[in-house]
Design a protein around this motif. Structure first.
Motif, PDB file in Angstrom:
ATOM      1  N   ALA A  20       0.836  -1.202   0.000  1.00 12.67           N
ATOM      2  CA  ALA A  20       0.000   0.000   0.000  1.00 12.67           C
ATOM      3  C   ALA A  20       0.869   1.249   0.000  1.00 12.67           C
ATOM      4  CB  ALA A  20      -0.946  -0.004   1.203  1.00 12.67           C
ATOM      5  N   ARG A  21       1.956   1.232   0.747  1.00 10.44           N
ATOM      6  CA  ARG A  21       2.875   2.374   0.792  1.00 10.44           C
ATOM      7  C   ARG A  21       3.549   2.566  -0.566  1.00 10.44           C
ATOM      8  NH1 ARG A  21       3.371   6.921   2.763  1.00 10.44           N
ATOM      9  NH2 ARG A  21       2.810   6.105   4.788  1.00 10.44           N
ATOM     10  N   THR A  22       3.993   1.487  -1.199  1.00  6.94           N
ATOM     11  CA  THR A  22       4.610   1.585  -2.527  1.00  6.94           C
ATOM     12  C   THR A  22       3.641   2.209  -3.519  1.00  6.94           C
ATOM     13  OG1 THR A  22       6.055  -0.313  -2.138  1.00  6.94           O
ATOM     14  CG2 THR A  22       5.595   0.230  -4.438  1.00  6.94           C
ATOM     15  N   LEU A  23       2.416   1.715  -3.522  1.00  9.30           N
ATOM     16  CA  LEU A  23       1.408   2.244  -4.441  1.00  9.30           C
ATOM     17  C   LEU A  23       1.076   3.695  -4.113  1.00  9.30           C
ATOM     18  CD1 LEU A  23      -0.944  -0.860  -4.585  1.00  9.30           C
ATOM     19  CD2 LEU A  23       0.519  -0.019  -6.439  1.00  9.30           C
ATOM     20  N   ALA A  24       0.866   3.989  -2.848  1.00 12.93           N
ATOM     21  CA  ALA A  24       0.519   5.355  -2.438  1.00 12.93           C
ATOM     22  C   ALA A  24       1.627   6.326  -2.813  1.00 12.93           C
ATOM     23  CB  ALA A  24       0.240   5.403  -0.940  1.00 12.93           C
ATOM     24  N   ASP A  25       2.865   5.943  -2.564  1.00 17.12           N
ATOM     25  CA  ASP A  25       3.992   6.820  -2.916  1.00 17.12           C
ATOM     26  C   ASP A  25       3.971   7.147  -4.407  1.00 17.12           C
ATOM     27  OD1 ASP A  25       4.844   6.826  -0.282  1.00 17.12           O
ATOM     28  OD2 ASP A  25       6.537   5.467  -0.621  1.00 17.12           O
ATOM     29  N   HIS A  26       3.735   6.134  -5.218  1.00 21.29           N
ATOM     30  CA  HIS A  26       3.706   6.342  -6.673  1.00 21.29           C
ATOM     31  C   HIS A  26       2.541   7.252  -7.072  1.00 21.29           C
ATOM     32  CE1 HIS A  26       4.080   5.551 -10.952  1.00 21.29           C
ATOM     33  NE2 HIS A  26       2.769   5.409 -10.944  1.00 21.29           N
ATOM     34  N   PHE A  27       1.358   6.934  -6.595  1.00 20.81           N
ATOM     35  CA  PHE A  27       0.168   7.699  -6.990  1.00 20.81           C
ATOM     36  C   PHE A  27       0.245   9.151  -6.506  1.00 20.81           C
ATOM     37  CE2 PHE A  27      -2.108   3.381  -6.696  1.00 20.81           C
ATOM     38  CZ  PHE A  27      -1.794   3.073  -8.003  1.00 20.81           C
ATOM     39  N   LEU A  28       0.703   9.351  -5.284  1.00 21.26           N
ATOM     40  CA  LEU A  28       0.803  10.708  -4.748  1.00 21.26           C
ATOM     41  C   LEU A  28       1.883  11.514  -5.476  1.00 21.26           C
ATOM     42  CD1 LEU A  28       0.302   9.804  -1.006  1.00 21.26           C
ATOM     43  CD2 LEU A  28      -1.244  11.217  -2.397  1.00 21.26           C
ATOM     44  N   ASP A  29       2.998  10.872  -5.811  1.00 19.14           N
ATOM     45  CA  ASP A  29       4.039  11.556  -6.567  1.00 19.14           C
ATOM     46  C   ASP A  29       3.523  11.972  -7.940  1.00 19.14           C
ATOM     47  OD1 ASP A  29       6.892  12.365  -7.089  1.00 19.14           O
ATOM     48  OD2 ASP A  29       6.664  10.809  -8.631  1.00 19.14           O
ATOM     49  N   ALA A  30       2.823  11.074  -8.603  1.00 23.36           N
ATOM     50  CA  ALA A  30       2.269  11.401  -9.922  1.00 23.36           C
ATOM     51  C   ALA A  30       1.290  12.567  -9.809  1.00 23.36           C
ATOM     52  CB  ALA A  30       1.571  10.174 -10.509  1.00 23.36           C
ATOM     53  N   GLU A  31       0.482  12.557  -8.783  1.00 21.95           N
ATOM     54  CA  GLU A  31      -0.486  13.635  -8.578  1.00 21.95           C
ATOM     55  C   GLU A  31       0.235  14.972  -8.364  1.00 21.95           C
ATOM     56  OE1 GLU A  31      -4.529  14.656  -8.512  1.00 21.95           O
ATOM     57  OE2 GLU A  31      -3.732  12.631  -8.786  1.00 21.95           O
ATOM     58  N   ARG A  32       1.277  14.970  -7.542  1.00 22.19           N
ATOM     59  CA  ARG A  32       2.037  16.200  -7.275  1.00 22.19           C
ATOM     60  C   ARG A  32       2.689  16.746  -8.539  1.00 22.19           C
ATOM     61  NH1 ARG A  32       3.103  13.544  -2.346  1.00 22.19           N
ATOM     62  NH2 ARG A  32       4.904  12.463  -3.201  1.00 22.19           N
ATOM     63  N   ARG A  33       3.067  15.851  -9.448  1.00 25.09           N
ATOM     64  CA  ARG A  33       3.723  16.280 -10.690  1.00 25.09           C
ATOM     65  C   ARG A  33       2.724  16.607 -11.792  1.00 25.09           C
ATOM     66  NH1 ARG A  33       6.506  12.551 -13.096  1.00 25.09           N
ATOM     67  NH2 ARG A  33       5.687  10.804 -11.941  1.00 25.09           N
ATOM     68  N   GLY A  34       1.431  16.575 -11.457  1.00 26.77           N
ATOM     69  CA  GLY A  34       0.407  16.923 -12.436  1.00 26.77           C
ATOM     70  C   GLY A  34       0.033  15.796 -13.379  1.00 26.77           C
ATOM     71  N   LYS A  35       0.491  14.591 -13.089  1.00 26.42           N
ATOM     72  CA  LYS A  35       0.173  13.421 -13.919  1.00 26.42           C
ATOM     73  C   LYS A  35      -1.050  12.727 -13.313  1.00 26.42           C
ATOM     74  CE  LYS A  35       3.947  14.108 -16.267  1.00 26.42           C
ATOM     75  NZ  LYS A  35       3.910  14.647 -17.596  1.00 26.42           N
ATOM     76  N   THR A  36      -2.180  13.427 -13.333  1.00 25.06           N
ATOM     77  CA  THR A  36      -3.363  12.960 -12.610  1.00 25.06           C
ATOM     78  C   THR A  36      -3.894  11.620 -13.123  1.00 25.06           C
ATOM     79  OG1 THR A  36      -4.780  14.319 -14.016  1.00 25.06           O
ATOM     80  CG2 THR A  36      -4.034  15.287 -11.929  1.00 25.06           C
ATOM     81  N   GLY A  37      -3.648  11.312 -14.383  1.00 26.17           N
ATOM     82  CA  GLY A  37      -4.075  10.021 -14.916  1.00 26.17           C
ATOM     83  C   GLY A  37      -3.322   8.857 -14.304  1.00 26.17           C
ATOM     84  N   HIS A  38      -2.189   9.166 -13.687  1.00 24.92           N
ATOM     85  CA  HIS A  38      -1.383   8.144 -13.018  1.00 24.92           C
ATOM     86  C   HIS A  38      -1.366   8.375 -11.510  1.00 24.92           C
ATOM     87  CE1 HIS A  38       0.227   6.378 -16.692  1.00 24.92           C
ATOM     88  NE2 HIS A  38       0.175   7.597 -17.170  1.00 24.92           N
ATOM     89  N   GLY A  39      -2.192   9.280 -11.052  1.00 24.42           N
ATOM     90  CA  GLY A  39      -2.218   9.646  -9.644  1.00 24.42           C
ATOM     91  C   GLY A  39      -3.398   9.039  -8.907  1.00 24.42           C
ATOM     92  N   LEU A  40      -4.114   9.904  -8.215  1.00 29.90           N
ATOM     93  CA  LEU A  40      -5.194   9.435  -7.350  1.00 29.90           C
ATOM     94  C   LEU A  40      -6.346   8.792  -8.121  1.00 29.90           C
ATOM     95  CD1 LEU A  40      -5.225  12.323  -4.739  1.00 29.90           C
ATOM     96  CD2 LEU A  40      -4.091  10.091  -4.625  1.00 29.90           C
TER      97      LEU A  40
END
Length: 100
Positions: A20-40
């Protein structure tokens, strides 16, 4: 959705704490970088379970030769499969690998 909600949602889907942490880290990072399709949006997508989801699935190395490995996701999500491959390579780098 806040970080703790992402973790809670992923754990509610059956993923263990580390996955869950691995996935959350990835999704949250993508969201912060504006890659919302790969984020939340991916958390929401996983929650709808558009496919057979086995959170306990573990990727496995099916071929391990000098300088070459082949992996089978074995039902695990691609994000977790890639994380397992990177972890394995970092733990035992190929003989001629460059140190970072």
């Amino acid at each position: 959705m806040r970080e703790h909600e992402v973790l809670e949602t992923l754990q509610g889907l059956g993923f263990g704490e580390a996955d869950a942490r691995t996935l959350a880290d990835h999704f949250l990072d993508a969201e912060r970088r504006g890659k919302t399709g790969h984020g939340l949006s991916r958390v929401e997508w996983l929650a709808t379970r558009p496919f057979e989801l086995d959170p306990s699935a573990r990727p496995r190395c099916v071929l391990d030769e000098p300088g070459y490995q082949r992996w089978d996701a074995n039902g695990a999500l691609g994000y977790l499969t890639l994380a397992a491959i990177v972890e394995a390579q970092r733990a035992e780098p190929p003989q001629h690998a460059h140190a970072l």
